[in-house]
Design a protein around this motif. Structure first.
Motif, mmCIF file in Angstrom:
data_model
loop_
_atom_site.group_PDB
_atom_site.id
_atom_site.type_symbol
_atom_site.label_atom_id
_atom_site.label_comp_id
_atom_site.label_asym_id
_atom_site.label_seq_id
_atom_site.Cartn_x
_atom_site.Cartn_y
_atom_site.Cartn_z
ATOM 1 N N ASP A 5 0.820 -1.219 0.000
ATOM 2 C CA ASP A 5 0.000 0.000 0.000
ATOM 3 C C ASP A 5 0.852 1.267 0.000
ATOM 4 O OD1 ASP A 5 -2.589 1.522 0.532
ATOM 5 O OD2 ASP A 5 -1.348 2.112 2.242
ATOM 6 N N LEU A 6 2.076 1.182 0.512
ATOM 7 C CA LEU A 6 2.897 2.385 0.613
ATOM 8 C C LEU A 6 3.223 2.922 -0.781
ATOM 9 C CD1 LEU A 6 5.463 1.311 3.381
ATOM 10 C CD2 LEU A 6 3.293 2.513 3.665
ATOM 11 N N SER A 7 3.262 4.244 -0.893
ATOM 12 C CA SER A 7 3.594 4.827 -2.199
ATOM 13 C C SER A 7 5.057 5.284 -2.250
ATOM 14 C CB SER A 7 2.661 6.009 -2.496
ATOM 15 O OG SER A 7 2.762 6.978 -1.485
ATOM 16 N N HIS A 8 5.746 5.271 -1.103
ATOM 17 C CA HIS A 8 7.162 5.664 -1.065
ATOM 18 C C HIS A 8 7.932 4.535 -0.390
ATOM 19 C CE1 HIS A 8 9.787 9.569 -0.733
ATOM 20 N NE2 HIS A 8 9.768 9.094 -1.968
ATOM 21 N N TYR A 19 11.415 4.024 1.478
ATOM 22 C CA TYR A 19 11.679 4.725 2.741
ATOM 23 C C TYR A 19 10.968 4.067 3.924
ATOM 24 C CZ TYR A 19 13.714 8.296 -0.200
ATOM 25 O OH TYR A 19 14.513 8.956 -1.100
ATOM 26 N N ARG A 68 12.137 4.122 7.546
ATOM 27 C CA ARG A 68 11.986 5.303 8.383
ATOM 28 C C ARG A 68 11.056 5.052 9.571
ATOM 29 N NH1 ARG A 68 15.456 9.645 8.165
ATOM 30 N NH2 ARG A 68 15.858 10.281 6.022
ATOM 31 N N LEU A 69 10.173 4.053 9.426
ATOM 32 C CA LEU A 69 9.268 3.712 10.535
ATOM 33 C C LEU A 69 10.041 3.361 11.791
ATOM 34 C CD1 LEU A 69 6.548 1.449 8.865
ATOM 35 C CD2 LEU A 69 6.119 3.591 10.055
ATOM 36 N N THR A 88 12.319 6.116 14.429
ATOM 37 C CA THR A 88 11.683 7.063 15.339
ATOM 38 C C THR A 88 10.498 6.404 16.020
ATOM 39 O OG1 THR A 88 10.610 9.241 15.458
ATOM 40 C CG2 THR A 88 10.156 7.925 13.515
ATOM 41 N N GLN A 125 6.839 7.964 17.227
ATOM 42 C CA GLN A 125 5.964 9.127 17.322
ATOM 43 C C GLN A 125 4.809 8.777 18.250
ATOM 44 O OE1 GLN A 125 6.596 12.121 15.725
ATOM 45 N NE2 GLN A 125 8.528 11.233 15.037
ATOM 46 N N THR A 183 2.179 10.222 19.278
ATOM 47 C CA THR A 183 0.790 10.555 18.933
ATOM 48 C C THR A 183 0.290 9.797 17.714
ATOM 49 O OG1 THR A 183 1.521 12.401 17.572
ATOM 50 C CG2 THR A 183 0.981 12.894 19.872
ATOM 51 N N SER A 184 1.133 9.003 17.097
ATOM 52 C CA SER A 184 0.751 8.330 15.855
ATOM 53 C C SER A 184 0.434 6.853 16.093
ATOM 54 C CB SER A 184 1.887 8.439 14.830
ATOM 55 O OG SER A 184 1.672 7.545 13.765
ATOM 56 N N PRO A 185 -0.836 6.443 15.924
ATOM 57 C CA PRO A 185 -1.166 5.024 16.096
ATOM 58 C C PRO A 185 -0.360 4.124 15.161
ATOM 59 C CG PRO A 185 -3.162 6.325 15.986
ATOM 60 C CD PRO A 185 -2.031 7.248 15.630
ATOM 61 N N MET A 186 -0.046 4.645 13.960
ATOM 62 C CA MET A 186 0.707 3.823 13.014
ATOM 63 C C MET A 186 2.129 3.561 13.514
ATOM 64 S SD MET A 186 0.903 4.279 8.898
ATOM 65 C CE MET A 186 -0.843 4.300 8.630
ATOM 66 N N SER A 187 2.699 4.551 14.204
ATOM 67 C CA SER A 187 4.032 4.358 14.783
ATOM 68 C C SER A 187 3.954 3.318 15.906
ATOM 69 C CB SER A 187 4.565 5.696 15.315
ATOM 70 O OG SER A 187 5.862 5.556 15.813
ATOM 71 N N LEU A 194 -8.666 8.915 13.255
ATOM 72 C CA LEU A 194 -8.697 9.819 12.105
ATOM 73 C C LEU A 194 -10.007 10.610 12.138
ATOM 74 C CD1 LEU A 194 -7.202 7.355 9.479
ATOM 75 C CD2 LEU A 194 -6.054 9.329 10.506
#
Lengths: 179, 353
Positions: free
Chosen positions: B86-89, B92, B95-96, B99, B101, B103-107, B181
């Protein structure tokens, strides 16, 4: 501290799309995509029909959901003026920021990363206005530091009624529309 | 894009791909990933509980907490692969993991996914030599590892608890990923967390139930039955299972399905009694373009019918078959497909000035 904001006079905007063309030219926005756009909202019942033309873009919100949901920190708030930016080589293209933005202001650049309006930060840091503001033929767009009470944008907001887009979304937008 | 109501016309000159005329950034990859994530979460919780509660006389049930985690590892990898697609980049993606994050549920999710592999592997290794003797014969180190784990009660309990905890985190994360979201009113509900968790538990229970059914020797079984799952069971060389466990799993699955149905009801109740945009979002499922598939595939075929079939099985009215299993798995994936697609069509409206 400074807080950049844009004030757009909807009584002057004629929807000529000059701002859209200037943005695409200045920022090399790919064909078929746009960082800013024109919205025409008509409502009311004849004969009291009302038309509002707005030049819209990323609202560079004070409470940006696109930043808080980003898993890599690619979406971030720039130290200068609170501008919301995307670091391209940190973005993985998960599209969470697109889903988080109630204004649908972002898109996926053909190169894969999330892209959007930057308030032309590269121009602003040189003391210039964003490209869209600088080309507006009706001078309906104003850019400046909202934290400075004597700035043009602050004075306009003090003297004219205005609104922001979707205030109930809780994002605290920094683009204001004079009515 | 033109949106019309009785006296309002909104015209946008924007035409960005994947965004207009309505958001459609997430296709099949995300619901499939969420389904596998929930399924693995359920397998982890069941495996963890079984590992802690295992008694020596229940040796035949060992496969439930060994084959389950092994399948979980495969499903998790498949899910992460669909997420990667699904990722478009894509280049990279690393990069997950540079770091965190907060506040980010995906992180949160990306780090939770990393914890799943060791937890599931440890759970599977604990009883692997007993569950799959041929494998242990070929790789004696598996016996050594298993003995090392089983010799320490605190290790067994620790692995079991870790599986339950990480499983709960994973299951809730798959729902919270959408629930946070706020720009998509249909998703903006904390109930999606427990809903996806219990949906994952029901699909995992159903899967184990299905494997149990097809690996149980039964001469009366029709020849057509369960070819693929039988082949899977043969490949893993699992021992025949204790038939007494089938009713336990069917009863557990019915409980999970009932909780799932209740949570869906509460989710819709919350939406319908909230703001206008939330009511409009809920109407996408209740009466709008997704209503038919939602009521027929998710509620009817995915929850109510397997509930009835499994109740009949438990009352010995009909034999245990994989029919309810397939329906529950189908319902689980249908729920995620419909929520992901419908959620992208729900959005905020600019109030009239």
């Amino acid at each position: 501290m400074s807080r950049f904001a844009m004030v757009i006079d909807t009584r002057r905007c004629v929807g000529c799309h000059d701002c859209v063309v200037a943005c695409k030219t200045e920022n090399g926005v790919p064909e078929g995509y746009c960082r800013d756009w024109i919205t025409e909202e008509v409502h009311g019942a004849f004969p009291t029909v009302r038309l509002e033309i707005r030049s819209e873009r990323c609202n560079h919100c004070d409470n940006p959901p696109c930043v808080s949901c980003c898993p890599t920190g690619a979406s971030h708030v720039h130290e200068r003026g609170g501008v919301v930016l995307v670091t391209h080589d940190k973005c993985i293209g998960c599209k969470a920021c697109l889903a988080a933005c109630p204004y649908d202001a972002r898109f996926i650049h053909p190169d894969g990363y999330a892209d959007k309006c930057t308030f032309c930060i590269h121009r602003v840091e040189k003391g210039l206005d964003p490209a869209c503001v600088s080309v507006c033929p009706t001078h309906c767009m104003h850019f400046g530091d909202i934290d400075d009470p004597q700035s043009e944008v602050s004075l306009l907001l003090q003297s004219r009624p205005h609104h922001v887009l979707m205030p109930d979304a809780g994002t605290k937008p920094c683009i204001f529309y004079l009515t | 894009m033109i949106a019309l109501t009785a006296l309002t016309e909104l015209t946008l000159s924007r035409h960005n791909p994947l965004v207009d005329p309505h958001l459609h950034i997430w296709e099949w990859q995300i619901p499939v990933y969420l389904f596998f994530g929930g399924l693995v979460a359920g397998l982890m919780i069941i495996a963890g509980v079984r590992l802690i509660s295992l008694r020596p006389q229940q040796r035949e049930a060992l496969v439930c907490c060994t084959i389950g985690p092994l399948m979980g590892l495969v499903f998790l990898s498949l899910g992460m692969f669909t997420l990667f697609l699904d990722l478009s980049h894509r280049l990279y993606v690393w990069r997950l993991y540079t770091t965190f994050q907060i506040t980010s549920p995906m992180s949160w999710g990306s780090w939770i996914l990393l914890l799943v592999y060791p937890a599931l592997s440890a759970n599977a290794l604990a009883h692997l030599p007993e569950a799959v003797p041929s494998l242990a014969k070929r790789f004696p180190i598996l016996v050594t590892v298993s003995d090392a784990i089983l010799a320490r009660v605190q290790w067994v309990v620790g692995i079991g608890v870790a599986n339950v905890m990480v499983g709960i985190a994973l299951g809730i994360y798959t729902g919270i990923l959408l629930g946070t979201l706020g720009a998509r009113p249909l998703w903006n509900s904390a109930i999606l967390g427990p809903l996806f968790l219990f949906s994952g538990l029901s699909t995992a229970t159903a899967l184990l139930h299905g494997i149990l059914v097809v690996t149980t020797p039964d001469e009366e079984r029709p020849a057509f039955a369960d070819f693929l799952l039988s082949a899977l069971a043969q490949l893993t060389q699992a021992r025949p299972l204790d038939r007494n466990i089938a009713p336990v799993l069917a009863r557990a699955d019915n409980s999970f399905l009932t909780i799932e149905l209740t949570l869906i009801g509460l989710f819709l109740l919350g939406q319908m009694t909230s703001t206008g945009i939330h009511q409009q979002a809920a109407s996408l499922l209740l009466t709008g373009p997704f209503a038919a598939v939602f009521w027929v595939f998710v509620i009817g075929l995915g929850i109510l019918l397997p509930l009835v079939l499994q109740s009949l099985e438990l009352n010995n009215r009909i034999r245990h078959t994989i029919a309810p299993v397939i329906l529950v798995l189908f319902g689980g994936i249908a729920l995620r497909f419909i929520l992901v697609y419908a959620g992208q069509q729900s959005h905020w409206f600019q109030p009239l000035n």
